[in-house]
Motif scaffolding. Structure first.
Motif, PDB file in Angstrom:
ATOM      1  N   ASP A 260       0.854  -1.197   0.000  1.00  0.00           N
ATOM      2  CA  ASP A 260       0.000   0.000   0.000  1.00  0.00           C
ATOM      3  C   ASP A 260       0.887   1.244   0.000  1.00  0.00           C
ATOM      4  O   ASP A 260       1.680   1.446   0.903  1.00  0.00           O
ATOM      5  CB  ASP A 260      -0.910  -0.017   1.233  1.00  0.00           C
ATOM      6  CG  ASP A 260      -1.927   1.109   1.153  1.00  0.00           C
ATOM      7  OD1 ASP A 260      -2.012   1.764   0.080  1.00  0.00           O
ATOM      8  OD2 ASP A 260      -2.628   1.316   2.172  1.00  0.00           O
ATOM      9  N   LYS A 263      -3.205   6.325  -1.795  1.00  0.00           N
ATOM     10  CA  LYS A 263      -4.282   6.321  -2.791  1.00  0.00           C
ATOM     11  C   LYS A 263      -3.944   7.282  -3.933  1.00  0.00           C
ATOM     12  O   LYS A 263      -4.439   8.398  -3.990  1.00  0.00           O
ATOM     13  CB  LYS A 263      -5.571   6.735  -2.069  1.00  0.00           C
ATOM     14  CG  LYS A 263      -6.892   6.131  -2.562  1.00  0.00           C
ATOM     15  CD  LYS A 263      -6.960   4.648  -2.516  1.00  0.00           C
ATOM     16  CE  LYS A 263      -8.361   4.114  -2.858  1.00  0.00           C
ATOM     17  NZ  LYS A 263      -8.276   2.682  -3.164  1.00  0.00           N
ATOM     18  N   GLU A 264      -3.092   6.836  -4.821  1.00  0.00           N
ATOM     19  CA  GLU A 264      -2.811   7.689  -5.973  1.00  0.00           C
ATOM     20  C   GLU A 264      -3.950   7.513  -6.972  1.00  0.00           C
ATOM     21  O   GLU A 264      -4.497   6.425  -7.125  1.00  0.00           O
ATOM     22  CB  GLU A 264      -1.479   7.262  -6.612  1.00  0.00           C
ATOM     23  CG  GLU A 264      -0.577   8.430  -6.926  1.00  0.00           C
ATOM     24  CD  GLU A 264       0.732   7.969  -7.539  1.00  0.00           C
ATOM     25  OE1 GLU A 264       1.270   8.738  -8.320  1.00  0.00           O
ATOM     26  OE2 GLU A 264       1.185   6.847  -7.231  1.00  0.00           O
ATOM     27  N   LYS A 265      -4.251   8.612  -7.639  1.00  0.00           N
ATOM     28  CA  LYS A 265      -5.344   8.536  -8.612  1.00  0.00           C
ATOM     29  C   LYS A 265      -4.781   8.393 -10.021  1.00  0.00           C
ATOM     30  O   LYS A 265      -3.913   9.162 -10.402  1.00  0.00           O
ATOM     31  CB  LYS A 265      -6.207   9.794  -8.538  1.00  0.00           C
ATOM     32  CG  LYS A 265      -7.026   9.872  -7.275  1.00  0.00           C
ATOM     33  CD  LYS A 265      -7.898  11.101  -7.242  1.00  0.00           C
ATOM     34  CE  LYS A 265      -7.091  12.318  -6.826  1.00  0.00           C
ATOM     35  NZ  LYS A 265      -7.923  13.508  -6.596  1.00  0.00           N
ATOM     36  N   THR A 267      -5.821   7.431 -14.299  1.00  0.00           N
ATOM     37  CA  THR A 267      -6.860   7.165 -15.291  1.00  0.00           C
ATOM     38  C   THR A 267      -6.254   6.258 -16.335  1.00  0.00           C
ATOM     39  O   THR A 267      -5.034   6.198 -16.494  1.00  0.00           O
ATOM     40  CB  THR A 267      -7.420   8.472 -15.884  1.00  0.00           C
ATOM     41  OG1 THR A 267      -8.527   8.144 -16.719  1.00  0.00           O
ATOM     42  CG2 THR A 267      -6.381   9.231 -16.682  1.00  0.00           C
ATOM     43  N   ARG A 285      -7.876  -2.739 -15.730  1.00  0.00           N
ATOM     44  CA  ARG A 285      -8.526  -1.916 -14.699  1.00  0.00           C
ATOM     45  C   ARG A 285      -8.446  -2.598 -13.328  1.00  0.00           C
ATOM     46  O   ARG A 285      -8.151  -1.980 -12.311  1.00  0.00           O
ATOM     47  CB  ARG A 285      -9.998  -1.665 -15.071  1.00  0.00           C
ATOM     48  CG  ARG A 285     -10.118  -0.725 -16.257  1.00  0.00           C
ATOM     49  CD  ARG A 285     -11.564  -0.493 -16.673  1.00  0.00           C
ATOM     50  NE  ARG A 285     -11.666   0.674 -17.547  1.00  0.00           N
ATOM     51  CZ  ARG A 285     -11.360   0.664 -18.828  1.00  0.00           C
ATOM     52  NH1 ARG A 285     -10.925  -0.435 -19.407  1.00  0.00           N
ATOM     53  NH2 ARG A 285     -11.474   1.774 -19.541  1.00  0.00           N
ATOM     54  N   GLU A 289      -6.540  -1.336  -9.825  1.00  0.00           N
ATOM     55  CA  GLU A 289      -7.192  -1.220  -8.521  1.00  0.00           C
ATOM     56  C   GLU A 289      -6.575  -2.171  -7.502  1.00  0.00           C
ATOM     57  O   GLU A 289      -6.393  -1.821  -6.345  1.00  0.00           O
ATOM     58  CB  GLU A 289      -8.695  -1.436  -8.669  1.00  0.00           C
ATOM     59  CG  GLU A 289      -9.295  -0.237  -9.390  1.00  0.00           C
ATOM     60  CD  GLU A 289     -10.806  -0.277  -9.551  1.00  0.00           C
ATOM     61  OE1 GLU A 289     -11.354  -1.371  -9.702  1.00  0.00           O
ATOM     62  OE2 GLU A 289     -11.416   0.816  -9.538  1.00  0.00           O
ATOM     63  N   PHE A 293      -4.437   1.650  -6.547  1.00  0.00           N
ATOM     64  CA  PHE A 293      -4.701   2.963  -7.132  1.00  0.00           C
ATOM     65  C   PHE A 293      -6.193   3.216  -7.203  1.00  0.00           C
ATOM     66  O   PHE A 293      -7.008   2.300  -7.298  1.00  0.00           O
ATOM     67  CB  PHE A 293      -4.131   3.025  -8.560  1.00  0.00           C
ATOM     68  CG  PHE A 293      -2.639   2.951  -8.617  1.00  0.00           C
ATOM     69  CD1 PHE A 293      -1.867   4.086  -8.409  1.00  0.00           C
ATOM     70  CD2 PHE A 293      -1.995   1.736  -8.876  1.00  0.00           C
ATOM     71  CE1 PHE A 293      -0.478   4.015  -8.476  1.00  0.00           C
ATOM     72  CE2 PHE A 293      -0.622   1.652  -8.925  1.00  0.00           C
ATOM     73  CZ  PHE A 293       0.150   2.800  -8.728  1.00  0.00           C
ATOM     74  N   GLU A 294      -6.483   4.486  -7.179  1.00  0.00           N
ATOM     75  CA  GLU A 294      -7.880   4.848  -7.418  1.00  0.00           C
ATOM     76  C   GLU A 294      -8.025   5.140  -8.909  1.00  0.00           C
ATOM     77  O   GLU A 294      -7.305   5.964  -9.467  1.00  0.00           O
ATOM     78  CB  GLU A 294      -8.253   6.097  -6.614  1.00  0.00           C
ATOM     79  CG  GLU A 294      -9.710   6.467  -6.773  1.00  0.00           C
ATOM     80  CD  GLU A 294     -10.025   7.806  -6.117  1.00  0.00           C
ATOM     81  OE1 GLU A 294     -11.022   8.434  -6.493  1.00  0.00           O
ATOM     82  OE2 GLU A 294      -9.242   8.237  -5.228  1.00  0.00           O
ATOM     83  N   ILE A 296      -9.849   6.625 -11.962  1.00  0.00           N
ATOM     84  CA  ILE A 296     -10.889   7.576 -12.376  1.00  0.00           C
ATOM     85  C   ILE A 296     -11.025   7.466 -13.883  1.00  0.00           C
ATOM     86  O   ILE A 296     -10.027   7.605 -14.607  1.00  0.00           O
ATOM     87  CB  ILE A 296     -10.504   9.032 -12.029  1.00  0.00           C
ATOM     88  CG1 ILE A 296      -9.987   9.111 -10.582  1.00  0.00           C
ATOM     89  CG2 ILE A 296     -11.688   9.965 -12.216  1.00  0.00           C
ATOM     90  CD1 ILE A 296      -9.523  10.494 -10.205  1.00  0.00           C
ATOM     91  N   ALA A 336      -6.825  13.044 -12.421  1.00  0.00           N
ATOM     92  CA  ALA A 336      -5.962  11.938 -11.978  1.00  0.00           C
ATOM     93  C   ALA A 336      -4.527  12.422 -11.920  1.00  0.00           C
ATOM     94  O   ALA A 336      -4.180  13.417 -12.545  1.00  0.00           O
ATOM     95  CB  ALA A 336      -6.099  10.762 -12.941  1.00  0.00           C
TER      96      ALA A 336
END
Lengths: 380, 147, 434, 572
Positions: A260, A263-265, A267, A285, A289, A293-294, A296, A336
């Motif tokens: 971990d 929480k990088e975002k 796309t 995808r 996840e 990662f988040e 978007i 992102a």
């Protein structure tokens, strides 16, 4: 029957009802009203004089297959263009390639079975074998890495990270110094003959390695093996697996875990070969996840994803850059932190678009572009 | 290697220095083997890697690019750019499996007729040692993995 | 602009002046006494401070000059008289017979191959030979042969005639006569260049006596790839390349007693260049430069010298040597000097000595001065009308001076002055309604 | 215009060049072989193609066989191409439809003992020439009109000389000076050698000449704010008492230099007995030297060191000149402390001797052993190590003059950007070619003179001013500039506007232009392009082509060279 008639048959083009949906969704036509996929098909159906193969428009199609996917009558438009290009070559026309056809020349040279040194990038920290059940096909990444060095694209990182991640889960992939370019780019400029030569070399190399499963980190290679090789050579006696599918299986089995790291975002951009051609939308995808990662999403994704602008190093022009810039703006708008893609070529083309002068304010497209494997490798 | 092998060489020469050097070799009657075919460009900076590879693809046994000495470029720095570009050629030749010695980059001035002849002779001899372009010579079956 | 101008001398200054004038639309008659234009610059191997190949950069200008529709290049020709005043000069040019029909000669060189008479090659400082029918050097402009009447067997003994027999273009004309050509010109640019001092009288350095003592211009030819040894430096007795070379500055310059009081301005830099070239040719060579004051005053010159010291390991010794002694067995040379920095009379044994000799006004300068009615200064350079305010005008209206004939200077300064002189000449022509 | 649709009809003339070619390869066989090549309609061989009959034969063949491409296989294009191109032109054929094949310097003369091989090579070379000729296109050498006016930036001695000469050659001149008065740096001097004239008088003489020229318009207290356009058509905005827009054909940069202020060297700025050369000149002018008995001049202060590595050329001469005035007019004793005396040429060497003769002392210090200034009870002493004598020497000083180098003006950077002309490592403006183009910039239409180029003496600066005037007058006098036919050309639809070509072009011939739709594309300014082709090789998507040396032509030559095994390959 003429070659064009054959092509119409093979691609189901006779079904065309001139509804124009293809033109509506076409990324090139969106930017240039003079370009219309529909008209190319219509001209072929009507047998319009002037030689369709001489039409420069056949080189402007990005073969992203959005039209094929959207066509209500299932006309395989992309394949149709590929066929036309083959005819053009037979008629003696020079394909319109970016880099002056440099990539294609290299691929042709490779079809001669030379004593390559193609694995010179495999550093000591990476474990690979000559033989083994799991084979990693690295394709053209070594050449592309040098050719696009100036544009700060580190294509070879994709390959290195693939091996790194496989080693991490205890797999020592087999690789061959005798493998060659898959022939994708030649295939898409209509050079089927050389494609077949390359195919034979590759199949032999993989068999010599004793592989049962072949992994790809380039959607173009995967597509070429899956469709074109199996089309010519019949079913291959090894399994073709895209790296994201393979890794997700490991994740599901609990064999691959990620650290971990916040929480990088990000796309995700769907490469056309991976998405619309091969239908792989989910595993990239899921992998993103899984790595924490988040994700978007952009506005145009999956079947509707916008093209990266260039394919097979055919026609790269101003319009291609507009496509790339538009896509980057779309990515940036998601807010992102990174734009992730799963294809080395997409990585190259997007990076090229923001190399040196950018036609819009820098902030609008200011988003790091990075490949999927490298981004998840950071977290293993 | 077979004595009958007659290498085919493509030589790119810039108009201002190396082509003039080739001319001086002629004027001075410096003899060298007749294998090179010169393509004159205005500047070595015009030579793209793809021309080199096209020549190999079409059967050249060796390719040599020549230009003005660094600092002497008629167009200020075209040769420096050529030097940069040719690094890519060298690298790719290596990984593609064409021997690196099949390609050479040389700086030859307009007064170096002798050097032009020497460079050509040496290059052609090297290519004779290496034998034919492997794509056009005998293809060895079942080459083993090098690793 | 219209009108016409005379340019005397086809070295780099004359070429530049001609091009500048011609490009403004002025008709130029470029008169050169030798069979080819190019001057001394055509003899040099490289040029400082960039080590540019000299002929590579000059040859395009020579060709441009010859091909220019406004320039009439008159080689092997001399000025014999000038009458009238600016802007209405009438000049007479003596076009010497070269015994070749210039229109027919293609410069193919068949004649040279068959000519039996070998004579010392002036272009290579007599270090090798040429034929009696010849092109001065491979890049000569125009590419037209010349017969050396004094040495050709046809003229001296009425024998041979080989050239005429082999010339398929029928260009040989033994009956050709000198021609006088009268021209009207609005202005004159004098760029008659310089001579290189041959230090015979400076016995202490042994030039002409010791085989391994050379002048700098001989060295230029020796180190040049198109020179008599194809760029190989060879020393007696074994024809091996030297291990140590000493370059001696101010040979005949800054010498109030015996030769020229002035500083020749270019020797410190060309010696630096020549030493660098020696190191480039042979990594193991040791090069020493004996100097009095190092006049590295031009743009990037000091940096060039710094590089010579640092990157090329060239040793600079502050001394003007007093004597050179040869060991007759080995032909090695001992240079005796008093080092100003480490005071002491010392000696250094070298294989080769290069004398950086003075550059002096051309031997023709006096005669040109007389014909043109312009003054020379005490050193024999053409006197400027106003040394401070108008350095490109001679002492007579309408006549301008450029290059080394107007005082010591290097190539860019000569080119600059050549442009300057043509600007002033253009003024005269423009104001005459040209 | 375009022959694109027209089928090539090629005529080939193979030259024997006496025996130079004919003696070493089989010319008739080559000429016969040439007939078998595609599109070759006509082939001949001559004893001398360059002789009158050979040229006539080409002209006749063009007419008789309706040829639209001519190939001559003979010597080198470097000397003979203009002749044959002219011949083609006189027969109504565009000279760019001519192709030269070198079978003498690069064939017969270098393979004199291999007749068979040389013949094969000649065939190969001509086949390559034919392949290229098929793709040749006619080119026109365009002309661009030139506005017959010039702008001179800087009203010092260089700029004034340039202006005067240009004016007297008949052109309208705009002379811009940022200070209130013309004269520049020389204004700050006392007297000038060789003529011993007062510097102000010298300047006034020049200014008076300028003033009476009707075709020189002077803008004092003005600076250049913006420059657009290119040779022949520059648009210049100047800012000063009034803001004006000028249109000129050429520009001369004569912005001069400034004296380096030696802050931090010795006690300059703190002790007013330590002054720079220019400050000394002023002291001499206003006779502010009462009580000064000993002047010590220190050379190379700030120069020939890491920061300013160059030698500033004029300091030794200026010091000697001033020493002579101090000695003669003020009866002051002068020691010049130097590492070496770098006076060059004839006049200054003589001046150095004169100074020695009248008793100016010259004392040498080591290169890395600069003088020390010591303050003892308020008295200044300068100490050096005399290498020759091997001892320290000490000189008392009432006034210390430090000779500092000239450095470029402070707004050089912005001028450099505005005019698109480069600065060198020494921060002075950098000319097009060190040896042969000392007054030109690589960017056409802009010229350089005076100390903006490098430190120089007044006569040198004046010579440069005149020289730059000559260079700048050429386009003005012709009224046009001839544009190279061999230039690059950008296909706008393909151009991605990355700007890489703009970066690599040394001549600033490419520029990113904005289209109506906001898209940016690169464009070649044909007036500035020199035709090297580096931009073409740089463009990754083939948007730029090089006229007369297209990629297609080069590819065709490569392919043709290797298409037949006539000249090589494996035999037997």
């Amino acid at each position: 029957m003429s070659a064009i008639d054959d092509l119409i048959d093979d691609t189901g083009a006779y079904d065309c009802v001139e509804c124009g949906k293809c033109t509506t969704v076409c990324p090139v036509a969106k930017l240039d009203s003079n370009f219309a996929p529909r008209l190319i098909v219509v001209k072929a159906l009507e047998g319009v004089d002037g030689g369709l193969a001489q039409n420069k428009d056949i080189w402007r199609c990005t073969t992203c297959a959005i039209c094929s996917n959207m066509c209500p009558y299932k006309v395989d438009y992309t394949e149709f263009i590929r066929g036309l290009r083959g005819e053009a070559i037979i008629d003696g026309f020079e394909p319109i390639c970016s880099q002056g056809g440099f990539m294609h020349t290299i691929a042709r040279i490779l079809s001669n079975q030379l004593h390559q040194d193609r694995l010179n990038w495999v550093t000591d920290d990476l474990k690979v074998a000559k033989k083994g059940e799991v084979y990693y096909f690295s394709g053209c990444q070594a050449h592309l890495n040098k050719i696009f060095k100036e544009k700060n694209v580190k294509v070879i990182d994709i390959a290195r990270n693939c091996i790194r991640i496989l080693n991490k889960v205890g797999i020592t992939p087999a690789m061959s110094n005798n493998e060659v370019c898959c022939g994708h780019d030649l295939n898409w400029i209509g050079d089927e003959a050389t494609l077949k030569k390359l195919m034979e070399i590759n199949i032999k190399a993989i068999k010599t390695a004793g592989a049962k499963k072949v992994l790809f980190s380039c959607p173009e290679c995967m597509r070429t093996f899956d469709f074109d090789y199996q089309g010519f050579a019949g079913d291959l006696d090894f399994e073709l697996v895209y790296i994201t599918d393979f890794l997700m299986d490991l994740v599901d089995d609990g064999k691959l875990e990620f650290k971990d790291k916040g929480k990088e975002k990000v796309t995700y951009h769907d490469p056309c070969r991976l998405g619309r051609h091969l239908g792989i939308y989910d595993s990239p995808r899921e992998l993103i996840e899984a790595a924490g990662f988040e994700l978007i999403e952009m506005e145009n994704i999956c079947e509707n994803a916008t093209c990266c602008g260039v394919n097979a190093f055919v026609t790269c022009e101003a319009l291609s850059k507009t496509m790339q810039i538009n896509r980057l703006i779309e990515a940036k708008n998601t807010q992102a932190d990174k734009l992730v893609t799963a294809c080395p070529k997409c990585l190259i083309h997007f990076s090229c678009a923001v190399w040196k002068e950018i036609p819009v304010e820098k902030e609008k497209v200011d988003i790091p572009i990075i490949d999927l494997i490298s981004v998840v490798t950071e977290r293993i | 290697m077979d004595n009958m092998f007659k290498p085919r060489i493509i030589a790119f020469c810039c108009n201002w220095c190396s082509y003039a050097g080739a001319d001086l070799a002629g004027v001075s009657r410096f003899q060298y083997p007749p294998n090179a075919r010169i393509i004159r460009v205005m500047c070595s900076g015009r030579v793209e890697p793809r021309f080199v590879f096209r020549a190999f693809e079409k059967g050249a046994d060796g390719v040599i690019v020549t230009g003005c000495h660094i600092g002497d470029c008629h167009y200020i720095s075209g040769n420096k750019k050529a030097e940069e570009r040719m690094k890519l050629v060298r690298y790719l030749i290596g990984i593609l499996g064409l021997e690196e010695d099949r390609f050479r980059l040389e700086w030859i001035s307009a007064s170096e007729g002798q050097k032009f002849a020497h460079v050509m002779t040496a290059f052609i001899n090297k290519i004779k040692e290496l034998g034919p372009n492997p794509m056009f010579g005998k293809i060895e079956e079942g080459t083993e993995c090098q690793q | 602009m219209h009108g016409s101008a005379l340019v005397l001398g086809g070295g780099v200054a004359g070429i530049q002046s001609s091009l500048d004038l011609a490009n403004k639309g002025i008709k130029v008659y470029l008169v050169e006494k030798e069979p080819s234009i190019g001057g001394v610059m055509a003899l040099l191997d490289k040029t400082f401070p960039t080590n540019d190949c000299s002929i590579c950069i000059l040859a395009p200008k020579m060709n441009e000059c010859f091909a220019h529709s406004n320039i009439e290049v008159m080689t092997y020709s001399e000025l014999t008289s000038l009458e009238g005043e600016a802007p209405n000069f009438q000049v007479t040019i003596l076009k010497k017979a070269r015994f070749i029909d210039e229109k027919k000669c293609t410069g193919c060189g068949d004649c040279t191959q068959k000519c039996p008479t070998k004579v010392p090659n002036k272009y290579n400082m007599n270090l090798d030979e040429r034929k009696a029918i010849y092109l001065p050097f491979p890049q000569s402009v125009p590419r037209i042969m010349t017969i050396d009447k004094e040495l050709c067997l046809k003229f001296t003994k009425d024998k041979c005639g080989n050239c005429s027999k082999v010339c398929k273009a029928k260009a040989i004309d033994y009956e050709q006569k000198d021609e006088e050509i009268v021209l009207q010109v609005g202005a004159v640019v004098v760029a008659s260049g310089f001579e290189i001092y041959k230090p015979i009288e400076m016995f202490e350095y042994g030039y002409g006596k010791y085989p391994n003592v050379r002048t700098a211009i001989e060295y230029e030819r020796l180190i040049c790839a198109s020179g008599p040894t194809e760029g190989n430096l060879l020393v007696e007795p074994n024809g091996e390349h030297p291990s140590q070379i000493g370059f001696i500055q101010c040979v005949g310059s800054r010498d109030f007693r015996r030769k020229n009081p002035y500083c020749s301005s270019v020797c410190c830099m060309y010696a630096t260049k020549e030493a660098m070239l020696a190191r480039e040719h042979y990594e193991d060579i040791e090069a020493y430069i004996f100097y009095t004051d190092l006049r590295a005053v031009g743009k990037n010159f000091q940096q060039y010298v710094d590089r010579a010291k640092k990157d090329y390991d060239i040793k600079y010794i502050r001394a003007r040597p007093g004597q050179i002694v040869e060991n007759p067995d080995t032909n090695k040379l001992t240079i005796w000097y008093d080092d100003l920095i480490n005071p002491n009379v010392q000696s250094l044994e070298v294989d080769m000595v290069v004398l950086c000799t003075a550059l002096m006004p051309s031997t023709t300068a006096n005669r040109i001065g007389e014909i043109l009615g312009i003054e020379l200064d005490d050193n024999g350079f053409f006197r400027a009308k106003d040394l401070l305010g108008d350095p490109v005008s001679s002492t007579r209206d309408g006549i301008f001076i450029a290059g080394y004939c107007a005082g010591p200077k290097d190539i860019p300064e000569s080119v600059t002055q050549a442009s300057g002189a043509s600007a002033r000449a253009s003024e005269v022509i423009a104001q005459a309604g040209g | 215009m375009s022959t694109e649709q027209e089928q090539p009809r090629i005529g080939v003339s193979v030259c024997h060049c006496g025996t130079n070619i004919g003696g070493f390869l089989d010319v008739p066989a080559v000429a016969e072989y040439v007939k078998t090549l595609p599109y070759v309609i006509y082939s001949e061989h001559n004893l001398y193609t360059c002789a009158d009959d050979g040229l006539t034969s080409i002209k006749n063949a063009i007419k008789e066989h309706d040829l639209n491409r001519i190939i001559v296989a003979s010597c080198t294009p470097r000397t003979h191409a203009p002749l044959f191109q002219y011949t083609c032109e006189s027969a109504g054929l565009n000279p760019y439809l001519f192709e030269f094949v070198n079978i003498r310097e690069q064939c017969s003369w270098v393979h004199m003992k291999e007749k068979e091989e040389a013949t094969l090579k000649a065939k190969d070379l001509i086949r390559m020439g034919v392949a290229r000729a098929n793709l040749l296109e006619p080119q026109t050498e365009k002309r661009v009109d030139v506005i017959s006016k010039a702008l001179v930036i800087g009203g010092g001695v260089a700029g004034m000389s340039a202006s005067l000469s240009l004016a007297d050659q008949g052109f309208q001149i705009y002379l811009i000076e940022k200070e209130e008065e013309l004269g520049g740096m020389v204004r700050k001097y006392y007297k000038l050698t060789p003529s011993n004239i007062d510097a102000l008088e010298f300047i006034d003489n020049m200014v008076n000449k300028i003033k009476i020229r009707e075709n020189i318009k002077i803008y004092k207290s003005s600076i250049v704010k913006d420059v657009r356009g290119y040779i022949g058509n520059f648009k210049v905005t100047i800012e000063g008492k009034s803001n004006e827009n000028l249109e000129v054909g050429t520009i001369i940069l004569a912005t001069g230099a400034q004296e380096f202020k030696p802050n931090g060297f010795y006690e300059y700025g703190q002790d007013e007995r330590i002054v720079t050369t220019i400050e000394l000149e002023n002291k001499m002018r206003i006779k502010e030297l009462d009580g000064v008995i000993n002047v010590i001049m220190i050379q190379c202060v700030g120069s020939r060191e890491e920061r300013i590595p160059y030698c500033s050329r004029i300091c030794c001469m200026t010091a000697i000149k001033n020493a002579i005035y101090l000695k003669k007019e003020f009866d002051i004793s002068v020691n010049i402390l130097h590492n070496e005396i770098r006076v060059y040429g004839d006049y200054y060497e003589a001046l150095y001797r004169k100074a020695q003769e009248i008793g100016v002392h010259f004392n040498k210090f080591g290169e890395n052993d600069k003088p020390k200034v010591l303050k003892e009870n308020g008295t200044l002493n300068v100490e050096i190590f005399n290498e020759g004598l091997g001892r320290i020497e000490k000189y008392p000083a009432d006034l210390i003059v430090v000779s500092t180098p000239m450095v470029n003006i402070s707004d050089a950077e912005s001028l450099s950007k505005m005019l698109k002309v480069p600065l060198g490592q020494d921060r002075f403006f950098f000319e097009a070619h060190v040896k042969l183009r000392p007054l030109d910039f690589a960017t056409d239409g802009i010229f350089l003179c005076g100390a903006a180029h490098a430190p120089a003496t007044i006569p040198e600066v004046i010579t440069q001013g005149y020289g730059a005037a000559s260079r700048a007058a050429i386009p003005l006098a012709s009224g046009y500039v001839q544009v190279e036919a061999i230039t690059s050309h950008v296909e706008e639809a393909k151009c991605r506007g990355c700007g890489r070509c703009v970066e690599v072009c040394e001549y600033k011939a490419l520029e990113l232009a904005e289209l109506e739709n906001g898209r940016r594309v690169s464009r070649t300014n044909e007036v500035l392009c020199k035709g090297c082709g580096t931009c073409v090789a740089t463009c990754c998507n083939g948007a730029i082509s090089m006229m007369h040396y297209t990629s297609e032509q080069i590819n065709a030559m490569i392919d043709a060279a290797l298409s037949e095994k006539v000249g090589g390959g494996i035999v037997g």
